[in-house]
Design a protein around this motif. Structure first.
Motif, PDB file in Angstrom:
ATOM      1  N   UNK A  89      29.416  14.417 121.085  1.00  0.00           N
ATOM      2  CA  UNK A  89      30.364  13.530 121.756  1.00  0.00           C
ATOM      3  C   UNK A  89      31.721  14.226 121.843  1.00  0.00           C
ATOM      4  N   UNK A  90      32.317  14.117 122.999  1.00  0.00           N
ATOM      5  CA  UNK A  90      33.672  14.649 123.186  1.00  0.00           C
ATOM      6  C   UNK A  90      34.431  13.679 124.079  1.00  0.00           C
ATOM      7  N   UNK A  91      35.395  12.999 123.503  1.00  0.00           N
ATOM      8  CA  UNK A  91      36.165  12.028 124.271  1.00  0.00           C
ATOM      9  C   UNK A  91      35.338  10.886 124.805  1.00  0.00           C
ATOM     10  N   UNK A  92      34.295  10.503 124.066  1.00  0.00           N
ATOM     11  CA  UNK A  92      33.443   9.411 124.512  1.00  0.00           C
ATOM     12  C   UNK A  92      32.351   9.815 125.482  1.00  0.00           C
ATOM     13  N   UNK A  93      32.237  11.111 125.766  1.00  0.00           N
ATOM     14  CA  UNK A  93      31.196  11.595 126.678  1.00  0.00           C
ATOM     15  C   UNK A  93      30.119  12.311 125.881  1.00  0.00           C
ATOM     16  N   UNK A  94      28.869  11.874 126.025  1.00  0.00           N
ATOM     17  CA  UNK A  94      27.785  12.474 125.234  1.00  0.00           C
ATOM     18  C   UNK A  94      27.406  13.855 125.752  1.00  0.00           C
ATOM     19  N   UNK A  95      26.806  14.630 124.861  1.00  0.00           N
ATOM     20  CA  UNK A  95      26.327  15.941 125.247  1.00  0.00           C
ATOM     21  C   UNK A  95      25.114  15.852 126.161  1.00  0.00           C
ATOM     22  N   UNK A  96      24.863  16.932 126.889  1.00  0.00           N
ATOM     23  CA  UNK A  96      23.705  16.969 127.781  1.00  0.00           C
ATOM     24  C   UNK A  96      23.193  18.396 127.920  1.00  0.00           C
ATOM     25  N   UNK A  97      21.963  18.517 128.382  1.00  0.00           N
ATOM     26  CA  UNK A  97      21.325  19.804 128.644  1.00  0.00           C
ATOM     27  C   UNK A  97      21.336  20.042 130.144  1.00  0.00           C
ATOM     28  N   UNK A  98      21.673  21.254 130.560  1.00  0.00           N
ATOM     29  CA  UNK A  98      21.715  21.548 131.990  1.00  0.00           C
ATOM     30  C   UNK A  98      20.339  21.335 132.614  1.00  0.00           C
ATOM     31  N   UNK A 204      25.663  20.545 139.633  1.00  0.00           N
ATOM     32  CA  UNK A 204      24.680  19.541 139.229  1.00  0.00           C
ATOM     33  C   UNK A 204      25.073  18.799 137.958  1.00  0.00           C
ATOM     34  N   UNK A 205      26.110  19.250 137.260  1.00  0.00           N
ATOM     35  CA  UNK A 205      26.572  18.503 136.081  1.00  0.00           C
ATOM     36  C   UNK A 205      27.033  17.105 136.484  1.00  0.00           C
ATOM     37  N   UNK A 206      27.750  17.020 137.611  1.00  0.00           N
ATOM     38  CA  UNK A 206      28.302  15.745 138.058  1.00  0.00           C
ATOM     39  C   UNK A 206      29.704  15.540 137.537  1.00  0.00           C
ATOM     40  N   UNK A 207      30.580  15.018 138.381  1.00  0.00           N
ATOM     41  CA  UNK A 207      31.982  14.842 137.995  1.00  0.00           C
ATOM     42  C   UNK A 207      32.158  13.926 136.800  1.00  0.00           C
ATOM     43  N   UNK A 208      31.228  12.977 136.640  1.00  0.00           N
ATOM     44  CA  UNK A 208      31.337  12.049 135.517  1.00  0.00           C
ATOM     45  C   UNK A 208      31.141  12.745 134.173  1.00  0.00           C
ATOM     46  N   UNK A 213      30.282  17.817 126.193  1.00  0.00           N
ATOM     47  CA  UNK A 213      29.620  18.982 125.591  1.00  0.00           C
ATOM     48  C   UNK A 213      28.336  19.294 126.347  1.00  0.00           C
ATOM     49  N   UNK A 214      28.026  20.563 126.449  1.00  0.00           N
ATOM     50  CA  UNK A 214      26.940  20.980 127.333  1.00  0.00           C
ATOM     51  C   UNK A 214      26.122  22.095 126.686  1.00  0.00           C
ATOM     52  N   UNK A 215      24.805  21.970 126.712  1.00  0.00           N
ATOM     53  CA  UNK A 215      23.906  23.045 126.302  1.00  0.00           C
ATOM     54  C   UNK A 215      23.374  23.707 127.558  1.00  0.00           C
ATOM     55  N   UNK A 216      23.635  24.985 127.690  1.00  0.00           N
ATOM     56  CA  UNK A 216      23.195  25.716 128.870  1.00  0.00           C
ATOM     57  C   UNK A 216      22.763  27.114 128.493  1.00  0.00           C
ATOM     58  N   UNK A 217      22.879  28.026 129.435  1.00  0.00           N
ATOM     59  CA  UNK A 217      22.415  29.381 129.170  1.00  0.00           C
ATOM     60  C   UNK A 217      23.256  30.393 129.944  1.00  0.00           C
ATOM     61  N   UNK A 218      23.207  31.626 129.464  1.00  0.00           N
ATOM     62  CA  UNK A 218      23.852  32.757 130.131  1.00  0.00           C
ATOM     63  C   UNK A 218      22.869  33.920 130.116  1.00  0.00           C
TER      64      UNK A 218
END
Length: 237
Positions: A89-98, A204-208, A213-218
């Motif tokens: 959680x960051x500022x009330x926004x939950x984490x997500x996976x790309x 594709x993340x979306x403005x909302x 927090x985000x789990x992604x890849x490089x």
């Protein structure tokens, strides 16, 4: 191999990790114990025993002494990253996976033996974000970490770290977790390497999701000025 350029190393120190007893309560509050199939008392008991073994009964907790440098984690085979990331959680926004990492749970420990105990819990020693390795590629950073006597952090460990210490994830100072890799059917490694950072709310993340927090890849051979390499001194049960 010539090392890649480093980022500014004069970065603010992160606050110390909470004592293990506090970390245990955090996992219970989030319901991680239920995901792992253990009771809340088992989590608390493990934390108490680990703190006692470290001589952390009193002074020094959370200040580099005692259990202050240890992170409480659950084996990824009991609670996969896909179940942990939404708890961020960051500022009330939950984490997500790309969206293009639907196979996130197939990224497994690579060259890392996790300690075996009577349950799914273990300790990750002295997590470090690796800010001084920002702008290195994973290929370059891996041998450098080994030369420092450190082990690259797993993706699930990185998520546990941010759950307990949200300040570990901040804009322009995020991190890769290259201890987790995906081995393909032909035996070679997928070129993607997992990382945790903060969404800009684009594509594709979306403005909302801006600021979430985000789990992604490089890519394994790419460099990013805003991504360090999370690592640990070791793991114990």
């Amino acid at each position: 191999m010539q090392a890649s350029p480093t980022a500014d190393t004069a970065t603010p120190a992160l606050p110390p990790l909470p004592p293990l007893a506090v970390q245990a309560e955090r996992l219970v509050e989030l319901g991680v114990h239920r995901l792992a199939g253990v009771s809340a008392d088992e989590v608390r008991g493990f934390a108490a025993r680990a703190a006692g073994a470290a001589g952390a009964d009193g002074a020094g907790e959370g200040e580099g002494g005692g259990d202050g440098g240890a992170l409480l984690a659950v084996h990824p085979d009991r609670v996969p990253a896909s179940a942990l990331v939404p708890l961020l959680d960051r500022g009330g926004k939950p984490g997500f996976v790309v969206t293009d990492m639907a196979d996130i749970d197939d990224f497994a420990p690579c060259g890392i033996e996790l300690p075996e105990g009577p349950g799914p819990l273990y300790l990750v020693g002295a997590p470090d974000r690796g800010d001084d390795l920002a702008n290195w590629s994973p290929q370059e950073a891996l041998p450098e970490l080994a030369g420092r006597g450190r082990s690259p952090m797993l993706l699930s460990e990185g998520v546990h770290w941010v759950l307990q210490q949200p300040a570990a994830l901040e804009r322009n100072r995020c991190f890769m977790t290259i201890g987790s890799r995906l081995r393909k059917a032909n035996g070679t490694f997928d070129a993607r390497t997992p990382a945790l950072w903060i969404s800009n709310g684009t594509g594709r993340d979306g403005r909302e999701r801006r600021g979430a927090p985000k789990a992604g890849w490089c890519w394994w051979n790419n460099r990013h000025t805003w991504l360090g390499f999370a690592s640990t001194t070791g793991r114990t049960a």
